[in-house]
Write a protein that holds these residues in place. Sequence first.
Motif, PDB file in Angstrom:
ATOM      1  N   THR A 125       0.495  -1.203  -0.115  1.00  0.00           N
ATOM      2  CA  THR A 125      -0.103  -0.057   0.087  1.00  0.00           C
ATOM      3  C   THR A 125       0.802   1.326  -0.145  1.00  0.00           C
ATOM      4  O   THR A 125       0.731   2.184  -0.479  1.00  0.00           O
ATOM      5  N   LEU A 126       2.011   1.343   0.615  1.00  0.00           N
ATOM      6  CA  LEU A 126       2.740   2.443   1.045  1.00  0.00           C
ATOM      7  C   LEU A 126       3.383   2.607  -0.363  1.00  0.00           C
ATOM      8  O   LEU A 126       3.653   3.732  -1.047  1.00  0.00           O
ATOM      9  N   MET A 127       4.076   1.436  -1.253  1.00  0.00           N
ATOM     10  CA  MET A 127       4.570   1.713  -2.535  1.00  0.00           C
ATOM     11  C   MET A 127       3.657   2.319  -3.418  1.00  0.00           C
ATOM     12  O   MET A 127       3.875   3.017  -4.234  1.00  0.00           O
ATOM     13  N   HIS A 128       2.327   1.836  -3.422  1.00  0.00           N
ATOM     14  CA  HIS A 128       1.228   2.262  -4.426  1.00  0.00           C
ATOM     15  C   HIS A 128       1.122   3.927  -4.052  1.00  0.00           C
ATOM     16  O   HIS A 128       0.759   4.686  -4.907  1.00  0.00           O
ATOM     17  N   GLU A 129       1.026   4.099  -2.950  1.00  0.00           N
ATOM     18  CA  GLU A 129       0.637   5.429  -2.391  1.00  0.00           C
ATOM     19  C   GLU A 129       1.660   6.358  -2.692  1.00  0.00           C
ATOM     20  O   GLU A 129       1.338   7.585  -3.154  1.00  0.00           O
ATOM     21  N   ASN A 130       2.766   6.041  -2.645  1.00  0.00           N
ATOM     22  CA  ASN A 130       3.978   6.928  -3.059  1.00  0.00           C
ATOM     23  C   ASN A 130       4.439   7.050  -4.376  1.00  0.00           C
ATOM     24  O   ASN A 130       4.700   7.968  -5.095  1.00  0.00           O
ATOM     25  N   VAL A 221       9.517   5.372   1.786  1.00  0.00           N
ATOM     26  CA  VAL A 221       8.739   4.156   1.850  1.00  0.00           C
ATOM     27  C   VAL A 221       9.133   3.505   3.095  1.00  0.00           C
ATOM     28  O   VAL A 221       8.375   2.885   4.156  1.00  0.00           O
ATOM     29  N   ALA A 222      10.537   3.383   3.185  1.00  0.00           N
ATOM     30  CA  ALA A 222      11.254   2.776   4.231  1.00  0.00           C
ATOM     31  C   ALA A 222      10.840   3.343   5.673  1.00  0.00           C
ATOM     32  O   ALA A 222      10.474   2.625   6.726  1.00  0.00           O
ATOM     33  N   VAL A 223      10.856   4.436   5.613  1.00  0.00           N
ATOM     34  CA  VAL A 223      10.556   5.441   6.719  1.00  0.00           C
ATOM     35  C   VAL A 223       9.124   5.233   7.402  1.00  0.00           C
ATOM     36  O   VAL A 223       8.992   5.101   8.387  1.00  0.00           O
ATOM     37  N   GLN A 224       8.314   5.063   6.488  1.00  0.00           N
ATOM     38  CA  GLN A 224       6.839   5.110   6.854  1.00  0.00           C
ATOM     39  C   GLN A 224       6.776   3.676   7.113  1.00  0.00           C
ATOM     40  O   GLN A 224       5.744   3.516   8.122  1.00  0.00           O
ATOM     41  N   LEU A 264      13.005  -3.895   6.747  1.00  0.00           N
ATOM     42  CA  LEU A 264      12.194  -2.410   6.502  1.00  0.00           C
ATOM     43  C   LEU A 264      13.586  -1.560   6.171  1.00  0.00           C
ATOM     44  O   LEU A 264      12.974  -0.331   5.740  1.00  0.00           O
ATOM     45  N   GLY A 265      14.683  -1.894   6.186  1.00  0.00           N
ATOM     46  CA  GLY A 265      15.568  -0.966   5.902  1.00  0.00           C
ATOM     47  C   GLY A 265      16.567  -1.027   4.556  1.00  0.00           C
ATOM     48  O   GLY A 265      16.056  -0.816   3.546  1.00  0.00           O
TER      49      GLY A 265
END
Length: 342
Positions: A125-130, A221-224, A264-265
């Motif tokens: 979802t984060l990949m898509h939103e960004n 994206v990593a930070v989120q 996540l990093g």
Amino acid sequence: MKQTAVVVAPGRGTYNREELGYFARHHAGQSALMARFDSYRDALGQEKLSELDGAARFSGSRFTRGDNASGLIYACAYADFLAIDRERFDILGVTGNSMGWYIALACAGALDVMNGFEVVNTMGTLMHENMIGGQLIYPFVDENWQAIPGEREKIETAVAEINRRDGHVLGLSIDLGGMLVLAGNDSGLTAFEAEMPVVQGRFPMRLPGHAGFHTAMQAPVAVQGQARLTEDLFAAPDLPMIDGRGAIWHPKAANPADLRAYTLGHQVVEPYDFSAAIRVAARELMPDVFIVLGPGTTLGGAVAQSLVSCGWRGWTDKADFKAAGARMLSMGMADQRALVTG
């Protein structure tokens, strides 16, 4: 007598038109599992996976977007893992390509089934939103899977030159068997497409719905993801896992905090070396077979090319791989699936 196996989980781009209905066809007995995924997504206001998998027709804009594709692929792949006949196969370890690392974490027990789904759904979802950047794919081997002398170096030189231009971003995303997945902004990708020769009639090939995965572009994206996905989701695995550097995470020795930090990093913002993961799995775990989870069949070629490139079982080209018989079993192919599930 059991065969030993390494299980390989697929990444994005593996649920396509031919895979529509994959979960319903192969996992009718896992309706309770699908209901759990649907309930999770329904609470977030997202389309249910059962509705996507049960759609009357395939739509690229609907199925390739990260928030839908990630969950679908996870559901199908995880259910495939559960379907492996453990009377036939002793699983020595797991690995995956790109997003398949998250699936591998769940298969190995470092994430339980719903924690794994939370990680996949959140990151997709984060990949898509960004939606930062994009990807394309380009081979450095010929159609018999033999490295073309100097080809990889030529590609890398072109990538570095384009990346130095003002307003252009381009770099390695995934080392994928006999191909390089490149990520960049539109200017960088477009320049590569315009300046590199078309090979095998279809490359360079832009990957629809894909962001610039595994590059510094994904730092936001990593930070989120780190803000949303806490350490308590992770645990030491029950099976060895080979990550996108070729590093092995061993049961009882893997620290959950370190595992989360990598996942996540580094895994989000640095190139993913799938070829190294397969090479290490072959040499260190020495399985009889590799089992590639569905959906789809596209990852099998990259696994086979990675095994050819490291000379596994003396393979030097595509012909050797084909002559070897059932050393790689793809659950996305009906005949090979039957050998895995019984």
